[in-house]
Motif scaffolding. Structure first.
Motif, PDB file in Angstrom:
ATOM      1  N   MET A 184       0.825  -1.213   0.000  1.00 26.87           N
ATOM      2  CA  MET A 184       0.000   0.000   0.000  1.00 26.87           C
ATOM      3  C   MET A 184       0.855   1.257   0.000  1.00 26.87           C
ATOM      4  SD  MET A 184      -3.120  -1.010   2.560  1.00 26.87           S
ATOM      5  CE  MET A 184      -3.714   0.670   2.664  1.00 26.87           C
ATOM      6  N   ARG A 185       1.920   1.234   0.827  1.00 28.58           N
ATOM      7  CA  ARG A 185       2.817   2.402   0.873  1.00 28.58           C
ATOM      8  C   ARG A 185       3.493   2.613  -0.472  1.00 28.58           C
ATOM      9  NH1 ARG A 185       3.990   1.051   6.347  1.00 28.58           N
ATOM     10  NH2 ARG A 185       5.712  -0.262   5.673  1.00 28.58           N
ATOM     11  N   LYS A 186       3.916   1.493  -1.076  1.00 33.36           N
ATOM     12  CA  LYS A 186       4.587   1.578  -2.372  1.00 33.36           C
ATOM     13  C   LYS A 186       3.629   2.129  -3.438  1.00 33.36           C
ATOM     14  CE  LYS A 186       7.621  -1.047  -5.377  1.00 33.36           C
ATOM     15  NZ  LYS A 186       8.196  -2.344  -5.719  1.00 33.36           N
ATOM     16  N   THR A 187       2.372   1.679  -3.386  1.00 32.04           N
ATOM     17  CA  THR A 187       1.364   2.163  -4.336  1.00 32.04           C
ATOM     18  C   THR A 187       1.115   3.651  -4.143  1.00 32.04           C
ATOM     19  OG1 THR A 187       0.306  -0.006  -4.352  1.00 32.04           O
ATOM     20  CG2 THR A 187      -1.008   1.833  -5.152  1.00 32.04           C
ATOM     21  N   GLN A 188       1.003   4.087  -2.867  1.00 32.24           N
ATOM     22  CA  GLN A 188       0.792   5.503  -2.586  1.00 32.24           C
ATOM     23  C   GLN A 188       1.974   6.352  -3.054  1.00 32.24           C
ATOM     24  OE1 GLN A 188       0.076   5.278   1.615  1.00 32.24           O
ATOM     25  NE2 GLN A 188      -2.149   5.135   1.391  1.00 32.24           N
ATOM     26  N   THR A 189       3.185   5.814  -2.855  1.00 37.51           N
ATOM     27  CA  THR A 189       4.400   6.515  -3.307  1.00 37.51           C
ATOM     28  C   THR A 189       4.398   6.647  -4.821  1.00 37.51           C
ATOM     29  OG1 THR A 189       5.638   5.671  -1.426  1.00 37.51           O
ATOM     30  CG2 THR A 189       6.930   6.470  -3.283  1.00 37.51           C
ATOM     31  N   ASN A 190       4.013   5.569  -5.509  1.00 41.58           N
ATOM     32  CA  ASN A 190       3.965   5.589  -6.977  1.00 41.58           C
ATOM     33  C   ASN A 190       2.923   6.591  -7.483  1.00 41.58           C
ATOM     34  OD1 ASN A 190       5.950   3.676  -7.116  1.00 41.58           O
ATOM     35  ND2 ASN A 190       4.584   1.952  -7.514  1.00 41.58           N
ATOM     36  N   ILE A 191       1.781   6.643  -6.791  1.00 41.05           N
ATOM     37  CA  ILE A 191       0.718   7.577  -7.181  1.00 41.05           C
ATOM     38  C   ILE A 191       1.200   9.018  -7.005  1.00 41.05           C
ATOM     39  CG2 ILE A 191      -1.568   8.463  -6.541  1.00 41.05           C
ATOM     40  CD1 ILE A 191      -2.323   5.497  -5.936  1.00 41.05           C
ATOM     41  N   ARG A 192       1.866   9.278  -5.852  1.00 40.25           N
ATOM     42  CA  ARG A 192       2.388  10.631  -5.601  1.00 40.25           C
ATOM     43  C   ARG A 192       3.449  11.010  -6.633  1.00 40.25           C
ATOM     44  NH1 ARG A 192       1.706   9.460  -0.058  1.00 40.25           N
ATOM     45  NH2 ARG A 192       3.825   8.667   0.123  1.00 40.25           N
ATOM     46  N   ALA A 193       4.333  10.049  -6.960  1.00 44.48           N
ATOM     47  CA  ALA A 193       5.388  10.309  -7.944  1.00 44.48           C
ATOM     48  C   ALA A 193       4.786  10.597  -9.319  1.00 44.48           C
ATOM     49  CB  ALA A 193       6.345   9.125  -8.022  1.00 44.48           C
ATOM     50  N   ALA A 194       3.752   9.836  -9.684  1.00 45.50           N
ATOM     51  CA  ALA A 194       3.092  10.048 -10.982  1.00 45.50           C
ATOM     52  C   ALA A 194       2.404  11.410 -11.018  1.00 45.50           C
ATOM     53  CB  ALA A 194       2.088   8.932 -11.254  1.00 45.50           C
ATOM     54  N   ALA A 195       1.786  11.794  -9.900  1.00 49.20           N
ATOM     55  CA  ALA A 195       1.109  13.102  -9.826  1.00 49.20           C
ATOM     56  C   ALA A 195       2.127  14.233  -9.935  1.00 49.20           C
ATOM     57  CB  ALA A 195       0.322  13.216  -8.523  1.00 49.20           C
ATOM     58  N   LYS A 196       3.274  14.059  -9.259  1.00 48.00           N
ATOM     59  CA  LYS A 196       4.318  15.087  -9.319  1.00 48.00           C
ATOM     60  C   LYS A 196       4.872  15.194 -10.740  1.00 48.00           C
ATOM     61  CE  LYS A 196       8.604  16.694  -7.238  1.00 48.00           C
ATOM     62  NZ  LYS A 196       9.668  16.492  -6.252  1.00 48.00           N
ATOM     63  N   GLU A 197       5.053  14.057 -11.391  1.00 46.97           N
ATOM     64  CA  GLU A 197       5.565  14.041 -12.762  1.00 46.97           C
ATOM     65  C   GLU A 197       4.590  14.733 -13.710  1.00 46.97           C
ATOM     66  OE1 GLU A 197       6.704  10.632 -15.973  1.00 46.97           O
ATOM     67  OE2 GLU A 197       7.362  10.258 -13.916  1.00 46.97           O
ATOM     68  N   ALA A 198       3.288  14.473 -13.513  1.00 50.78           N
ATOM     69  CA  ALA A 198       2.268  15.108 -14.354  1.00 50.78           C
ATOM     70  C   ALA A 198       2.251  16.627 -14.128  1.00 50.78           C
ATOM     71  CB  ALA A 198       0.896  14.514 -14.051  1.00 50.78           C
ATOM     72  N   SER A 199       2.403  17.048 -12.878  1.00 53.29           N
ATOM     73  CA  SER A 199       2.454  18.478 -12.568  1.00 53.29           C
ATOM     74  C   SER A 199       3.682  19.126 -13.203  1.00 53.29           C
ATOM     75  CB  SER A 199       2.489  18.699 -11.047  1.00 53.29           C
ATOM     76  OG  SER A 199       1.297  18.250 -10.456  1.00 53.29           O
ATOM     77  N   HIS A 200       4.823  18.442 -13.092  1.00 54.48           N
ATOM     78  CA  HIS A 200       6.070  18.941 -13.679  1.00 54.48           C
ATOM     79  C   HIS A 200       5.902  19.128 -15.186  1.00 54.48           C
ATOM     80  CE1 HIS A 200      10.469  19.528 -13.469  1.00 54.48           C
ATOM     81  NE2 HIS A 200      10.450  19.032 -14.695  1.00 54.48           N
ATOM     82  N   GLU A 201       5.273  18.144 -15.803  1.00 58.50           N
ATOM     83  CA  GLU A 201       5.041  18.196 -17.251  1.00 58.50           C
ATOM     84  C   GLU A 201       4.173  19.406 -17.620  1.00 58.50           C
ATOM     85  OE1 GLU A 201       4.936  17.146 -21.302  1.00 58.50           O
ATOM     86  OE2 GLU A 201       6.297  16.554 -19.697  1.00 58.50           O
ATOM     87  N   ARG A 202       3.136  19.679 -16.836  1.00 63.99           N
ATOM     88  CA  ARG A 202       2.269  20.831 -17.102  1.00 63.99           C
ATOM     89  C   ARG A 202       3.052  22.139 -16.979  1.00 63.99           C
ATOM     90  NH1 ARG A 202      -1.422  18.426 -13.649  1.00 63.99           N
ATOM     91  NH2 ARG A 202      -1.557  20.244 -12.266  1.00 63.99           N
ATOM     92  N   ILE A 203       3.922  22.211 -15.984  1.00 64.28           N
ATOM     93  CA  ILE A 203       4.736  23.427 -15.799  1.00 64.28           C
ATOM     94  C   ILE A 203       5.656  23.643 -16.998  1.00 64.28           C
ATOM     95  CG2 ILE A 203       6.505  24.560 -14.385  1.00 64.28           C
ATOM     96  CD1 ILE A 203       5.417  22.868 -11.991  1.00 64.28           C
TER      97      ILE A 203
END
Length: 201
Positions: free
Chosen positions: A5-24
Motif C-alpha cells: 500500500m505504501r509503495k502504491t501511494q508513493t507511486n501515485i504521488r510520484a506520478a502526480a508530481k511528474e504530471a504536474s512537472h510536465e504541465r509546468i
C-alpha cells in the motif's frame, strides 16, 4: 500488505508530481516563445499549469532551471515537427518542404508553438549558462537535421550549407515577424525561399 500500500501511494504521488512537472514545462515552453524569457514569470506559469506558486520549488531549484527545461522542451518540439515534415516529403524534396513550412504564414503567426530560436534568438546572449546550453544543444540538432538532407551528408560542405540554411531561415523569420509591413514580411520569406530552394520558388 502495508508495504504494498505504501509503495502504491508513493507511486501515485510520484506520478502526480511528474504530471504536474510536465504541465509546468509545457506552459513555460509556450510562455517563453510568446512573452520572451524576461516576460516569463514563475507565478504566471504556475497559474497557467493550474498549480500554486508555492509548489514551484518542489519541481525546480530556480527560475533559470525552469527556463532551461522550457528552452529544451521548446527546441525538442520544434525539431520533432521539422523531422515530421521531412519524413512526410519525398527524400529529394524534404529540405525544400522544411524550408517552405518554416517560412510559411502559419509559422510566422504561430510564435507560441513555433521555432524557439526565431522567437528568442535576440534574447539568448543575456540568458544564464544553463538556458544557453539547453538552447545550443537543440540548435545543433536542428543544423544536423538539415545537414542530413544533403546527398553528401557527413562531408564538411553539407555541414557548412546547413549552417547557412538554418541561419537564413531563422534570420528571415525573425525579420519577417519584426516588421509591421505585411508586404515586406512576405517579400522577405519569398526571397529567402528563392535563394535557398530555387526549384520551390
Amino acid at each position: 500488505m502495508m508495504h504494498i500500500m505504501r509503495k502504491t501511494q508513493t507511486n501515485i504521488r510520484a506520478a502526480a508530481k511528474e504530471a504536474s512537472h510536465e504541465r509546468i514545462v509545457q506552459a513555460a515552453a509556450r510562455a517563453i516563445r510568446r512573452s520572451g524569457y524576461d516576460g516569463t514569470g514563475v507565478a504566471d506559469i504556475m497559474k497557467e499549469a493550474g498549480l500554486t506558486h508555492g509548489a514551484f520549488y518542489a519541481h525546480f531549484e530556480s527560475r533559470e532551471a525552469m527556463l532551461a527545461e522550457a528552452a529544451d522542451r521548446a527546441g525538442a518540439e520544434s525539431n520533432a515537427f521539422a523531422a515530421r515534415v521531412i519524413a512526410a516529403a519525398p527524400p529529394e524534396q524534404a529540405l525544400q518542404a522544411l524550408m517552405q513550412t518554416y517560412l510559411s504564414k502559419e509559422h510566422l503567426a504561430g510564435i507560441e508553438t513555433g521555432c524557439p530560436v526565431s522567437a528568442l534568438g535576440s534574447e539568448m546572449p543575456r540568458q544564464s549558462p544553463e538556458v544557453r546550453r539547453a538552447a545550443t544543444r537543440r540548435i545543433k540538432e536542428m543544423i544536423d537535421l538539415v545537414a542530413r538532407q544533403s546527398p553528401d551528408w557527413g562531408q564538411p560542405g553539407a555541414h557548412e550549407r546547413a549552417l547557412v540554411t538554418v541561419s537564413t531561415m531563422v534570420g528571415t523569420l525573425m525579420l519577417a515577424r519584426a516588421v509591421d509591413d505585411p508586404a515586406l514580411s512576405d517579400a522577405l520569406c519569398s526571397a529567402a525561399l528563392k535563394r535557398l530552394a530555387p526549384s520551390g520558388a
